[in-house]
Design a protein around this motif. Structure first.
Motif, PDB file in Angstrom:
ATOM      1  N   VAL A 401     -16.436   0.889  13.071  1.00 54.48           N
ATOM      2  CA  VAL A 401     -16.803  -1.021  12.704  1.00 54.48           C
ATOM      3  C   VAL A 401     -17.800  -1.531  13.525  1.00 54.48           C
ATOM      4  N   PRO A 402     -18.285  -1.864  12.312  1.00 58.86           N
ATOM      5  CA  PRO A 402     -19.429  -2.694  13.422  1.00 58.86           C
ATOM      6  C   PRO A 402     -19.032  -3.893  14.249  1.00 58.86           C
ATOM      7  N   ILE A 403     -19.732  -3.837  15.254  1.00 60.16           N
ATOM      8  CA  ILE A 403     -19.179  -5.484  15.661  1.00 60.16           C
ATOM      9  C   ILE A 403     -20.357  -5.469  15.819  1.00 60.16           C
ATOM     10  N   VAL A 404     -19.709  -7.221  15.655  1.00 60.27           N
ATOM     11  CA  VAL A 404     -21.828  -8.104  15.423  1.00 60.27           C
ATOM     12  C   VAL A 404     -21.125  -9.535  17.014  1.00 60.27           C
ATOM     13  N   ASP A 405     -21.765 -10.750  17.049  1.00 57.73           N
ATOM     14  CA  ASP A 405     -21.636 -11.284  17.743  1.00 57.73           C
ATOM     15  C   ASP A 405     -21.684 -12.713  17.969  1.00 57.73           C
ATOM     16  N   PHE A 406     -21.670 -14.047  18.059  1.00 52.49           N
ATOM     17  CA  PHE A 406     -22.155 -15.116  17.660  1.00 52.49           C
ATOM     18  C   PHE A 406     -22.164 -16.193  18.488  1.00 52.49           C
ATOM     19  N   LEU A 407     -23.888 -15.944  18.498  1.00 57.03           N
ATOM     20  CA  LEU A 407     -23.712 -16.718  20.128  1.00 57.03           C
ATOM     21  C   LEU A 407     -24.466 -18.809  19.664  1.00 57.03           C
ATOM     22  N   HIS A 408     -23.857 -19.691  20.464  1.00 53.85           N
ATOM     23  CA  HIS A 408     -24.372 -20.982  20.063  1.00 53.85           C
ATOM     24  C   HIS A 408     -25.310 -21.269  20.856  1.00 53.85           C
ATOM     25  N   ILE A 409     -24.845 -21.089  22.594  1.00 51.89           N
ATOM     26  CA  ILE A 409     -25.465 -22.033  23.635  1.00 51.89           C
ATOM     27  C   ILE A 409     -25.698 -20.957  25.020  1.00 51.89           C
ATOM     28  N   GLU A 410     -26.683 -20.594  25.665  1.00 49.42           N
ATOM     29  CA  GLU A 410     -26.662 -20.240  26.619  1.00 49.42           C
ATOM     30  C   GLU A 410     -25.814 -21.558  27.859  1.00 49.42           C
ATOM     31  N   GLN A 411     -25.198 -20.837  28.814  1.00 51.33           N
ATOM     32  CA  GLN A 411     -24.770 -22.340  29.889  1.00 51.33           C
ATOM     33  C   GLN A 411     -25.223 -21.268  31.619  1.00 51.33           C
ATOM     34  N   GLU A 412     -26.209 -22.705  31.803  1.00 55.23           N
ATOM     35  CA  GLU A 412     -27.002 -21.266  33.011  1.00 55.23           C
ATOM     36  C   GLU A 412     -25.422 -21.798  34.604  1.00 55.23           C
ATOM     37  N   HIS A 413     -25.068 -22.833  34.644  1.00 59.41           N
ATOM     38  CA  HIS A 413     -23.788 -22.788  35.775  1.00 59.41           C
ATOM     39  C   HIS A 413     -22.898 -21.667  35.061  1.00 59.41           C
ATOM     40  N   TYR A 414     -22.838 -21.419  34.574  1.00 67.07           N
ATOM     41  CA  TYR A 414     -21.925 -19.834  34.403  1.00 67.07           C
ATOM     42  C   TYR A 414     -22.579 -19.077  34.316  1.00 67.07           C
ATOM     43  N   HIS A 415     -24.180 -19.185  34.838  1.00 66.14           N
ATOM     44  CA  HIS A 415     -24.836 -17.512  34.857  1.00 66.14           C
ATOM     45  C   HIS A 415     -25.088 -17.296  33.288  1.00 66.14           C
ATOM     46  N   GLY A 416     -25.581 -18.108  32.598  1.00 64.79           N
ATOM     47  CA  GLY A 416     -25.520 -17.960  31.244  1.00 64.79           C
ATOM     48  C   GLY A 416     -24.140 -17.827  30.520  1.00 64.79           C
ATOM     49  N   GLY A 417     -23.115 -18.175  31.115  1.00 64.43           N
ATOM     50  CA  GLY A 417     -21.982 -17.741  30.172  1.00 64.43           C
ATOM     51  C   GLY A 417     -21.853 -16.862  29.256  1.00 64.43           C
ATOM     52  N   VAL A 418     -20.941 -16.907  27.706  1.00 66.79           N
ATOM     53  CA  VAL A 418     -21.227 -16.423  26.661  1.00 66.79           C
ATOM     54  C   VAL A 418     -22.274 -15.655  26.547  1.00 66.79           C
ATOM     55  N   PRO A 419     -23.416 -16.254  26.359  1.00 67.90           N
ATOM     56  CA  PRO A 419     -24.802 -15.298  26.130  1.00 67.90           C
ATOM     57  C   PRO A 419     -24.464 -13.977  27.195  1.00 67.90           C
ATOM     58  N   ARG A 420     -24.329 -14.823  27.988  1.00 68.74           N
ATOM     59  CA  ARG A 420     -24.593 -13.392  29.592  1.00 68.74           C
ATOM     60  C   ARG A 420     -23.911 -12.490  29.282  1.00 68.74           C
ATOM     61  N   ALA A 421     -22.544 -12.681  29.059  1.00 69.94           N
ATOM     62  CA  ALA A 421     -21.678 -11.979  28.542  1.00 69.94           C
ATOM     63  C   ALA A 421     -21.743 -10.344  26.738  1.00 69.94           C
ATOM     64  N   ALA A 422     -22.492 -11.214  26.546  1.00 68.23           N
ATOM     65  CA  ALA A 422     -23.229 -10.588  25.190  1.00 68.23           C
ATOM     66  C   ALA A 422     -23.980  -9.502  25.927  1.00 68.23           C
ATOM     67  N   LEU A 423     -24.964  -9.860  26.986  1.00 66.67           N
ATOM     68  CA  LEU A 423     -25.688  -9.058  27.729  1.00 66.67           C
ATOM     69  C   LEU A 423     -25.602  -7.364  28.397  1.00 66.67           C
ATOM     70  N   GLU A 424     -24.293  -8.377  29.141  1.00 69.27           N
ATOM     71  CA  GLU A 424     -23.330  -7.601  29.519  1.00 69.27           C
ATOM     72  C   GLU A 424     -22.612  -6.255  28.438  1.00 69.27           C
ATOM     73  N   TYR A 425     -22.010  -6.495  27.217  1.00 67.54           N
ATOM     74  CA  TYR A 425     -21.333  -5.435  26.494  1.00 67.54           C
ATOM     75  C   TYR A 425     -22.696  -5.395  26.006  1.00 67.54           C
ATOM     76  N   ASP A 426     -23.422  -5.510  25.470  1.00 65.53           N
ATOM     77  CA  ASP A 426     -24.273  -5.230  25.017  1.00 65.53           C
ATOM     78  C   ASP A 426     -24.372  -3.906  23.887  1.00 65.53           C
ATOM     79  N   PRO A 427     -24.443  -2.566  25.248  1.00 67.91           N
ATOM     80  CA  PRO A 427     -23.979  -1.450  24.503  1.00 67.91           C
ATOM     81  C   PRO A 427     -23.186  -0.730  23.411  1.00 67.91           C
ATOM     82  N   VAL A 428     -21.854  -1.917  22.989  1.00 67.02           N
ATOM     83  CA  VAL A 428     -21.277  -1.888  22.167  1.00 67.02           C
ATOM     84  C   VAL A 428     -21.171  -2.666  21.061  1.00 67.02           C
ATOM     85  N   ILE A 429     -21.526  -3.569  21.337  1.00 68.28           N
ATOM     86  CA  ILE A 429     -22.239  -4.618  19.708  1.00 68.28           C
ATOM     87  C   ILE A 429     -23.768  -4.209  19.421  1.00 68.28           C
TER      88      ILE A 429
END
Length: 756
Positions: A401-429
């Motif tokens: 099953v193809p997996i995609v994510d939708f990213l709205h905004i980087e949050q530097e005070h969260y070390h990047g926030g959701v986009p940072r998590a997207a980078l960490e889990y990039d091998p399965v997306i």
């Protein structure tokens, strides 16, 4: 909170569930006694046939009906070519005996007692069956009930209403019950023919040491009719005021321990703090193979639907995909009041609010079950950090099953926030979709593969959001705003990210310079109290109106009355309210952050950089627009023209479907590395452990207070106070040096050894 959508409402999305194999072993046996119910029984049948859990059998016990309309409905149900529906005929014997007779010929391990004039929400049986699988210690599960017909309300009583039971009965008969529990207590007492049979049954269940739990969602709809309109079963005990008291006294004599101690307690999940390790079973408790329907079947994973641009996009995306023939399933993972839940239910084909019916340890296998049951073609992660942590499990168990994510905004005070998590889990997306080219570049600069990052703007429905002269005149009259006074609108959460305190300072500065204008503030949040005090202290009541949170329709009407949108956010992707305001013909004055310059061009708005004197810059921009109505109107026209041409919602849906195809092509031609199932299970276990521990901590009062302070504008004051610590450190060092200087001189004078 308003009632959920009516199960048979024409406006409610209909998924079109159908089983792959109607002869498959049933998961649930639905038992319905029927006595002269009339044509309304067809509504009950429609609600059963629409169930998302299609592996059921429906046993209808005709309890001696002689009404022509009822017999016609029963004849229709007999004629249906569906092996799951059986009609059992009996001479008139009463509700208890009819239910027992239905159970006697049933086959499933779970029983649901549905009256012939009541309805089920589309996901009722599925959620109840999963709720029992998630709580094996529980004998039954009840849901909240909504009434319709002569009375409309939601009742929140159930197994958890322990203080009422057994003095009163907080339960209806419409619950999902384990067959083993039914057999253990011996079914319904057939001596009760005129009502109260369910009350007596629940007392016996409690006396047997069995009890249930509740789902905090209205999934059962009870029809309310005037007493004289009942042609079927009649409850004579309602006409005898002493019947309930006599029944209670009889039960107290037979079951004194239940009346003394109340119902037994159902043991719940282990403490997430004392025993945080989650034991995860990857196998679903039952199958529910459905025929694939729709052009595409999309599973969206989101944390909640609270008031905000990202959650508005979740609703708009679901509605847009469904309008294009897709089937959209949405799972919400985080505990929340979900103020926009009913809007989401009207947009998506099905919505599962996981915290209401599942233990966190069952989230992974439920998602696997949904993917397999619906034959999901695309999984979309939408702003949900927890969902990212479950992706290795989904990749391991649902690799195709193809997996995609939708990213709205980087949050530097969260070390990047959701986009940072997207980078960490990039091998399965398979594909990252960003809301701006700015965010796409941010991802690429941090090692994301450019081939696997693409852009889709969130856009807006330009037909729904357009200038409305009639609403403008009406709302301005209600607000007392003269036609020639410019109205400046702020829409957003009253929290540091949106900088509402800066809005207040700008309003005060304009008033001090005697610049005409009225400020409207829509939103709520931790800074609302500060805003109220500021407005009162500086006597801005005539210039600044704090309107609080407002539903989308009201925001649209207020926008129609406004001239300028003010949005001085500290950080954004591209604010959703910018799309809405520009579509309504407002001239935006906003912060030059994130990707906002991709939407706001110089001819249709003003962007203010973060550097420099912020109040002065915004005041200057607003002064120019207020002083030049023609320029302001031209900007508003250009803003709407730009949005209509390039940022309409239909263009977003076109683009999103194109990107889903792109993700499917990447998954087929350049598949991501496979994930071992053991590793997937281990990562899910850690994710659940972290999730449970975090949620438990967030429920602690000191943590809630600390977080409220951290995300309020008062944090800046706290930070400044904390700088006193730095001064104290300096003072300590100076005292230490002075002490050393004094001591070595004293030792030298006394002729002792010393270190200088």
């Amino acid at each position: 909170m308003p009632l959920p959508p009516f199960p048979l409402s024409p406006s409610l999305p209909a998924y079109g569930y159908a089983p792959v194999d109607p002869a498959a072993t049933p998961v649930v046996s639905i038992v319905t006694p029927c006595y002269n119910s009339g044509a309304i029984f067809l509504d009950t049948a429609r609600s059963v046939l629409r169930q998302s859990l299609q592996q059921w059998e429906w046993i209808i016990v005709n309890d001696g009906s002689d009404d022509a309309a009822t017999l016609r409905v029963l004849a229709l149900l007999r004629a249906v070519n569906d092996p799951r529906i059986r009609v059992v005929d009996r001479s008139r014997c009463g509700l208890s005996a009819a239910r027992n007779a239905g159970v006697a010929v049933s086959r499933a391990p779970l029983l649901f007692f549905l009256d012939s004039d009541d309805l089920l929400a589309p996901t009722a049986l599925e959620q109840c069956a999963w709720a029992l699988a998630s709580r094996p210690q529980s004998a039954a599960v009840a849901t909240r009930c909504a009434t319709f017909g002569a009375a409309q309300q939601e009742t929140r009583r159930g197994f958890a209403t322990r203080h009422m039971f057994p003095h009163d009965n907080p339960l209806t008969v419409s619950v999902l019950l384990r067959r083993s529990a039914f057999d253990r207590v011996g079914g319904f007492d057939e001596r009760f023919r005129d009502g109260l049979e369910d009350y007596e049954f629940w007392v016996r269940l409690a006396a047997a040491g069995l009890w249930g739990h509740d789902i905090a969602e209205a999934l059962v709809w009870l029809r309310r009719k005037a007493p004289e309109t009942y042609r079927g079963y009649r409850w004579t005990f309602r006409e005898d005021r002493g019947a309930m008291a006599r029944m209670r006294n009889d039960l107290r004599t037979r079951y004194p321990q239940v009346f003394r101690d109340g119902p037994p307690r159902v043991s719940g999940e282990p403490s997430p703090i004392l025993q945080p390790h989650a034991l995860i079973d990857p196998e679903p408790p039952f199958a529910n193979r459905l025929q694939p329907v729709g052009a595409r079947r999309v599973l969206m994973l989101a944390p909640w639907v609270e008031i905000g641009g990202a959650d508005r996009f979740t609703i708009d995306l679901a509605a847009g995909l469904r309008a294009r023939g897709c089937r959209v399933s949405v799972c919400l993972s985080r505990p929340s009041a979900n103020p926009w839940l009913n809007e989401l239910r009207g947009a998506a084909d099905e919505v599962f609010n996981l915290p209401t019916f599942l233990a966190p340890a069952d989230y992974p296998r439920f998602l696997r079950y949904l993917i397999e049951s619906r034959s999901i073609t695309t999984v979309v992660v939408q702003n949900d950090l927890f969902a990212y942590r479950l992706l290795p499990f989904l990749r391991a168990w649902c690799p195709d099953v193809p997996i995609v994510d939708f990213l709205h905004i980087e949050q530097e005070h969260y070390h990047g926030g959701v986009p940072r998590a997207a980078l960490e889990y990039d091998p399965v997306i398979d594909l990252h979709i960003t809301s701006s080219h700015h965010l796409r570049q941010w991802m690429i600069e941090r090692s994301a593969d450019p081939v696997r990052v693409d852009v889709c703007y969130i856009n807006v429905d330009t037909q729904r959001w357009q200038p409305d002269p009639a609403a403008r005149a009406r709302v301005r009259a209600e607000l007392g705003a003269p036609p020639d006074v410019p109205v400046i609108l702020f829409v957003g959460r009253l929290a540091p990210q949106k900088r509402p305190r800066l809005v207040a300072e700008i309003a005060r500065a304009l008033m001090e310079q005697d610049v005409p204008g009225m400020f409207l503030v829509i939103g709520d949040g931790p800074d609302m109290g500060w805003m109220r005090r500021f407005v009162q202290r500086h006597r801005l009541e005539r210039r600044v109106r704090l309107l609080g949170s407002a539903p989308s329709a009201q925001v649209r009407e207020i926008m129609a009355a406004a001239d300028i949108l003010l949005l001085p956010s500290e950080h954004e992707g591209i604010a959703f309210v910018l799309f809405e305001a520009m579509a309504m013909g407002l001239a935006p004055v906003a912060a030059d952050v994130g990707g906002q310059r991709e939407l706001v061009t110089p001819d249709c708005g003003v962007l203010v950089p973060l550097a420099g004197d912020q109040v002065a810059q915004y005041v200057e921009a607003l002064q120019r627009l207020i002083a030049d109505p023609q320029r302001r109107a031209a900007m508003g026209q250009s803003a709407r023209a730009r949005v209509v041409a390039h940022f309409d919602q239909q263009q977003m849906i076109d683009r999103m479907l194109e990107l889903f195809e792109q993700a499917a092509t990447l998954a087929r031609d350049a598949p991501r590395p496979s994930v071992d199932r053991g590793l997937g299970l281990a990562t899910a276990s850690l994710a659940i452990e972290y999730f449970q521990f975090r949620e438990a901590l967030l429920r602690l009062a000191p943590v809630r207070w600390a977080r409220a302070a951290r995300w309020s504008s008062a944090w800046e004051t706290v930070r400044r106070i904390a700088e006193v610590r730095t001064l104290l450190d300096r003072l300590d060092r100076r005292i230490y040096v002075l002490r050393r200087e004094v001591m070595w001189r004293i030792k030298r004078a006394l002729g002792k050894e010393y270190n200088q």
